[in-house]
Write a protein that holds these residues in place. Structure first.
Motif, short mmCIF file in Angstrom:
data_model
loop_
_atom_site.label_atom_id
_atom_site.label_comp_id
_atom_site.label_asym_id
_atom_site.label_seq_id
_atom_site.Cartn_x
_atom_site.Cartn_y
_atom_site.Cartn_z
N THR A 14 13.90 10.05 29.92
CA THR A 14 12.58 9.48 30.18
C THR A 14 12.50 8.90 31.59
OG1 THR A 14 12.24 9.09 27.83
CG2 THR A 14 10.89 7.79 29.34
N ASP A 15 13.58 8.30 32.06
CA ASP A 15 13.57 7.74 33.42
C ASP A 15 13.39 8.85 34.47
OD1 ASP A 15 13.73 5.86 35.47
OD2 ASP A 15 15.92 5.73 35.43
N SER A 16 14.13 9.94 34.31
CA SER A 16 14.02 11.03 35.30
C SER A 16 12.63 11.64 35.33
CB SER A 16 15.05 12.14 34.99
OG SER A 16 16.26 11.85 35.66
N VAL A 74 15.13 11.23 42.39
CA VAL A 74 14.99 9.99 41.63
C VAL A 74 15.98 10.00 40.48
CG1 VAL A 74 12.57 9.54 42.22
CG2 VAL A 74 13.11 10.99 40.25
N ASP A 75 16.43 8.83 40.08
CA ASP A 75 17.32 8.64 38.92
C ASP A 75 18.62 9.46 38.98
OD1 ASP A 75 17.92 7.37 36.45
OD2 ASP A 75 17.29 9.15 35.36
N HIS A 76 19.03 9.88 40.13
CA HIS A 76 20.33 10.53 40.29
C HIS A 76 20.59 10.70 41.78
CE1 HIS A 76 18.01 14.13 41.22
NE2 HIS A 76 19.10 14.84 41.44
N HIS A 97 19.70 4.31 40.53
CA HIS A 97 20.48 3.16 40.05
C HIS A 97 21.86 3.60 39.54
CE1 HIS A 97 19.45 3.44 35.51
NE2 HIS A 97 18.99 4.53 36.08
N HIS A 98 22.38 4.68 40.10
CA HIS A 98 23.72 5.16 39.73
C HIS A 98 24.72 4.98 40.88
CE1 HIS A 98 21.13 7.34 36.85
NE2 HIS A 98 22.17 7.27 36.05
N VAL A 99 25.97 5.13 40.54
CA VAL A 99 27.04 5.13 41.54
C VAL A 99 26.72 6.18 42.60
CG1 VAL A 99 29.48 5.70 41.88
CG2 VAL A 99 28.78 4.36 39.89
MG MG Z 1 17.92 5.97 34.76
#
Ligand code: MG
Ligand code: MG
Ligand code: MG
Length: 306
Positions: A14-16, A74-76, A97-99
């Motif tokens: 859902t975030d992606s 986004v999201d990755h 928000h990932h490494v």
């Molecule tokens: Mg996410």
């Protein structure tokens, strides 16, 4: 103006999906009018619930973009989770928000924060730029934050996520507890999926140092319902281990009501799970108390112990 493709990770959550839609709106507000929200895979049932609730279309499905294209991630940021020719396109921006696993030979706008969800960062970007957040955008944002943080119960949750949910719920005119549980439950309906599909709903390839792994996860309100499939799940997991030459396949069945995960671990490095969590695998499975977050409670702990 050249076209800019905006997309989240493969196997989109859902975030992606919502972040690509919201980022397209944000870029348009910034004056970048030739943007297109995209996705690198099928919409899951939880996201479908959100899109149906709003009555809006999913982002456009793409498998790849032409070399040299402008993209926004986004999201990755990990090339493993992105389009195959990521090294041949021009990444304009990353909101994530990932490494950080990305290397480029050129400058780009990079916004990463250790918060629970990309949409929490998007929320801040709207605020910082003085852009109004309408009901649709607020609903997209709050849905993703609820999804990524499992209703603000995951240890990935920060004060920023909590604040964002509070304000966005008001704009969206939802009760986050009620709407959120409905949305999460929609995502736990496995009835239409075969075993292979269940294992791939939310699967990530991760190397814990040398240990080549897949960590797959499903959310459920009824762990026993999924555990009833254990024999079939294990057969297919073993096949995937052989096909992809893996050392470890971890399948997390995450109880969204009690915030625990039952893990099924197979492969020659399965005992790493025992070491990392101080549990005993019985019949290849163990209860991981309080574990709900792959990002915060699996990746670092497994890597440390590998
Ligand atoms: Mg996410
Ligand atoms: Mg995600
Ligand atoms: Mg997730």
């Amino acid at each position: 103006m050249e076209k800019t493709y905006i997309f989240g990770h493969k196997n989109p959550d859902t975030d992606s999906i919502t972040s690509s839609l919201v980022m397209a709106d944000f870029e348009t507000k910034l004056g970048n009018t030739n943007v297109i929200a995209c996705r690198l895979g099928n919409i899951n049932k939880e996201t479908e619930y959100v899109l149906n609730y709003l009555g809006i279309e999913a982002p456009e499905f793409i498998e790849t973009v032409e070399d040299g294209s402008n993209v926004i991630l986004v999201d990755h940021n990990s090339p493993k989770e992105s389009i195959d020719n990521l090294d041949k396109v021009k990444i304009l921006k990353v909101i994530d928000h990932h490494v950080i696993a990305l290397n480029t030979s050129y400058q780009l706008f990079y916004r990463a924060e250790p918060v629970g969800c990309t949409e929490t960062i998007m929320y801040k970007l709207y605020k910082e730029n003085g852009f109004a957040i309408d009901k649709k955008i607020a609903t997209l944002m709050v849905s993703a934050i609820i999804s990524d943080t499992l209703l603000l119960k995951s240890p990935t949750t920060t004060d920023d996520d909590i604040n964002a949910v509070k304000e966005l719920s008001e704009i969206a005119e939802i009760n986050p507890e009620v709407y959120g549980l409905e949305m999460l439950k929609a995502g736990t309906d496995l009835s239409s999926f075969n075993i292979d599909e269940i294992l791939h709903l939310d699967a990530k390839k991760i190397d814990f140092k040398e240990v080549q792994s897949i960590v797959a996860q499903v959310n459920t309100a009824d762990v026993s319902e999924v555990m009833n499939l254990k024999a079939d799940l294990e057969n297919r997991m073993n096949e995937i281990i052989n096909e992809e030459n893996l050392d470890l396949f971890m399948f997390l069945i995450t109880d969204i009501v009690n915030s625990n995960s039952q893990v099924i671990a197979l492969g020659k490095s399965a005992l790493l799970v025992e070491k990392a969590y101080g549990v005993k695998l019985e019949d290849n499975t163990a209860l991981l108390k309080g574990v709900v977050s792959r990002k915060k409670q699996v990746v670092p702990i497994m890597t440390e112990n590998a």
